[in-house]
Design an enzyme around this catalytic site. Structure first.
Site, mmCIF file in Angstrom:
data_model
loop_
_atom_site.group_PDB
_atom_site.id
_atom_site.type_symbol
_atom_site.label_atom_id
_atom_site.label_comp_id
_atom_site.label_asym_id
_atom_site.label_seq_id
_atom_site.Cartn_x
_atom_site.Cartn_y
_atom_site.Cartn_z
ATOM 1 C CD GLU A 145 -3.080 0.434 2.269
ATOM 2 O OE1 GLU A 145 -3.283 1.336 3.078
ATOM 3 O OE2 GLU A 145 -3.553 -0.714 2.370
ATOM 4 C CG ASP A 146 1.899 2.690 3.339
ATOM 5 O OD1 ASP A 146 0.826 3.020 2.812
ATOM 6 O OD2 ASP A 146 2.014 2.423 4.550
#
Length: 740
Positions: free
Chosen positions: A90-91
């Site tokens: 996600e990051d």
């Protein structure tokens, strides 16, 4: 700017990583520690430049989540690796394919379930609900996704201090709405209690601190009481040769708060503030007999309350919880809850799902039918497969699956069925078979005829009555609580609607042919607008159901011909479709009592929500509605939990700044002992208070007790509190409370 000692941070990261390895050591197999080290290095590198809102290095978060998985849930290597990597996709630049290549398909699948969906959602849907649905879809494949997500949420709640207020409200409400019930359902009682306590801490910190202080103040006397209470029990257990431990613990802050709120009583009147737990070492075959023997010992010393006996050993709860609960009267006249269970039962009660599988001596993922938990996961799977409504509708159905209590009922042949609390005869019918449910006309409960919406009680024996002429209606949805029944009724209604739409379409085509009007999409659109329906299908449905009479299509032709003669055709009023962003204008000037809204704390137009009637001084938040602009709700509003959980992206900060006094309606409930002149004294207090107008007062007195409600206009919470204090001083008044 804060100075950061990078060397100190590096040491702290290594220290936390070593703690994780130490805790995991008992369950590691050959080569596991190498895989964990690789996952830690990947996560550490990926998050190297990132910091949390608190200023700490981001890697603390995945390390803490992995530690919760090991220490508090009892998960193994795959879960540790997944927890360490859960935010990497996600990051950072890592893709799911990279995870699969490095750590295998199982870890990849879990991380996919934990990765939020990004992208644009249609207005009115909810990104939060969509993400919940995506995460829960993996539940049927691998329960570890949910367990890691609960660990992730627990760490987020423990570190919520550093987040802005509106984010705290959103995250805390979402936790209370979904994650605490999920933790309960998976048997993670300790985590569930902590999540509930943290929710209260961040949404109503005054009440939280008040209860916490009270618990701490009573600690010494409580410990003394517990010591004398358990002394005779310990002595007798030793005499009878039991190996045991006894724990006395206070109830959680939230459960005490709940009792105070539900029963409308002060802290001092909550009688079972703590529970005593007796844990015995017992062979699996003797657990039940041993537990009842301990119950016999306890009740030899203290008189039990017969209404408060709960036997979850003979029939465990749906989440696998087993224990014997009784409430007994102590020698000092105090009620005490006593829980009796084996060490195995206690492990399952504390660590839930993972411990449940440990005792089955199988891999955690192999969910085969046979226990309450497995049956629940099978139910969830059915719900996931059958649900094709909106994500929010799905969320409501799913939460229906997280009921805390169950009822145990029997078929005519004596087979036990476990249903959620509040389940009806119709729920029972669908539990037996979809066909039985769809044709249900009533039931016999304990040989007595009852309607389909009859609520079932523990121990009922239920026989379903059916008819081939029966079919589900919209009203049925109000008569069921189980997700299975709701999903099957919706399916049947959808099928029914399809055939009605087809019938309606045929009728319209026939009528148009008779009137020599060609059946085109343009004509259908004109008909839809003329009969004020939202879609062509809704128009067909109303014709098929007879709500729109087929002969009235003739009036459409006359209207059309008349308009044609005038040279213009209008079928629908043009609606000014201004979006809520245009509606929110800076209308309120400084001469009004102001509410500052949004990140920039602007003065914008708003409406006060009718469900909770906020007044200046209340803790509030703004909610952007679809067609009424910004609505202001109290954080304690009955609807706050649902709004903040499903539509967090539409929540905005709001706080009062007092400038000029405006009157707001508030309600007070008064309880007291009746006497001559009491009402006169109450009204005198109110009328003597300057600038207070009373809107209404209703009073009821019965057998010397007096109860009344007063609606009055006040300027702020402090103004209202002053009124409450003054009214409390009136002779005979026992309690004054605010109501919405």
């Amino acid at each position: 700017m804060i100075q950061v000692d990078l060397e100190e941070e590096r040491k702290e990261i290594i220290k936390r990583y070593r703690k994780l390895l130490k805790m995991a050591k008992p369950m590691l197999k050959d080569g596991d520690s190498k895989v964990i080290k690789r996952a830690f290095n990947v996560s550490n590198d990926a998050h190297r430049e990132m910091r949390r809102k608190s200023g700490e290095p981001y890697i603390y978060h995945p390390l803490e989540v992995a530690l919760i998985c090991v220490e508090e849930i009892g998960l193994g290597t795959t879960s540790i690796v997944s927890a360490l990597l859960h935010d990497v996709v996600e990051d950072t630049d890592w893709e799911l394919e990279d995870i699969e290549r490095e750590f295998g398909p199982k870890v990849m699948q879990i991380i996919d379930g934990l990765t939020k969906i990004s992208g644009v959602f249609e207005y009115g849907s909810s990104q939060q609900a969509e993400n919940f649905r995506k995460m829960l879809l993996t539940l049927s494949d691998d329960v570890r996704v949910i367990l890691i997500k609960i660990a992730d949420r627990l760490n987020n709640m423990r570190t919520l201090e550093s987040m802005p207020r509106h984010k705290q409200l959103k995250i805390a409400s979402e936790t209370m709405y979904l994650y605490a019930p999920l933790a309960h359902r998976l048997g993670l009682y300790t985590i569930k209690s902590e999540l509930e306590d943290l929710y209260l801490k961040f949404t109503d910190s005054d009440t939280y601190q008040f209860i916490l202080t009270k618990i701490n103040e009573t600690r010494v006397s409580r410990n003394k009481f517990i010591k004398s209470f358990i002394a005779p029990i310990e002595e007798e257990l030793e005499l009878q040769g039991f190996k045991f431990t006894i724990k006395g613990r206070p109830k959680s802050v939230f459960s005490i708060y709940n009792k105070m709120k539900k029963q409308n009583i002060p802290f001092e009147e909550v009688y079972d503030l703590f529970a005593v737990r007796v844990i015995i070492e017992s062979e699996i075959d003797n657990e039940k007999a041993d537990s009842w023997q301990v119950y016999s010992i306890v009740t030899d010393f203290y008189r039990p309350n017969p209404d408060r006996l709960r036997d979850w050993i003979s029939t465990p709860r749906a989440n696998g919880y087993e224990s014997l609960h009784t409430t007994v009267m102590s020698n000092t006249g105090q009620w005490v809850e006593v829980q009796i269970r084996s060490a195995r039962m206690d492990d399952i009660a504390e660590r839930g799902y993972a411990a449940h599988w440990k005792y089955k001596d199988k891999d955690i993922v192999q969910a085969k039918s046979g226990t309450g938990l497995d049956d629940w996961i099978t139910q969830v799977r059915t719900l996931l497969e059958s649900n094709d409504g909106s994500a929010i509708e799905f969320m409501d159905d799913f939460r229906g699956n997280l009921f805390h209590d169950e009822v145990f009922v029997f078929t005519p042949k004596g087979e036990l069925k476990v249903l959620p609390f509040g389940a009806t005869a119709l729920d029972f019918a669908f539990e037996i078979h979809t066909e039985v449910g769809a044709k249900c006309i009533g039931a016999k409960v304990n040989q007595k005829l009852v309607p389909i919406n009859h609520k079932l009680k523990n121990g009922d024996q239920v026989e379903i009555l059916t008819s081939n002429k029966q079919k589900p209606t919209e009203d049925w949805l109000n008569s069921v609580v189980t997700s299975k029944a709701k999903a099957k009724i919706k399916d049947a209604l959808r099928e029914d609607k399809k055939s009605v739409v087809m019938d309606g379409k045929e009728i319209v085509q026939r009528k148009l042919k008779q009137m020599r009007i060609e059946f085109t999409s343009e004509i259908v659109e004109q008909l839809r607008a003329y009969f004020e329906t939202k879609t062509p299908n809704e128009f067909y449905y109303k014709v098929g159901r007879g709500i729109i009479d087929a002969t009235s299509i003739k009036s459409f032709k006359e209207f059309r011909d008349h308009k044609k003669q005038k040279g213009k055709v209008t079928y629908e009023k043009v609606k000014d479709e201004t979006s809520f962003t245009k509606e929110i204008k800076n209308l309120k000037g400084p001469e009004h009592d102001q509410l500052l809204i949004g990140e920039d704390m602007d003065v914008v137009d708003y409406i006060l929500a009718k469900c909770c009637n906020p007044i200046p001084g209340d803790d509030v938040f703004g909610f952007v509605t679809i067609n009424e602009g910004i609505k202001i709700h109290r954080t304690s509003c009955p609807n706050a939990l649902e709004l903040l959980s499903n539509h967090g992206n539409r929540v905005i900060k709001a706080r009062w700044t007092s400038q000029q006094q405006i009157a707001f309606l508030a309600g007070l409930r008064i309880v007291g002992t009746d006497r001559v002149g009491l009402i006169n004294d109450v009204t005198k207090v109110i009328s003597n208070e300057l600038k207070v107008n009373m809107r209404s007062i209703t009073v009821d007195s019965d057998s010397g007790l007096f109860e009344g409600t007063i609606k009055l206009y006040v300027h702020s919470t402090s103004h209202l509190e002053k009124m409450v204090a003054n009214l409390s001083k009136v002779e005979g008044i026992i309690k004054v409370t605010r109501f919405d």
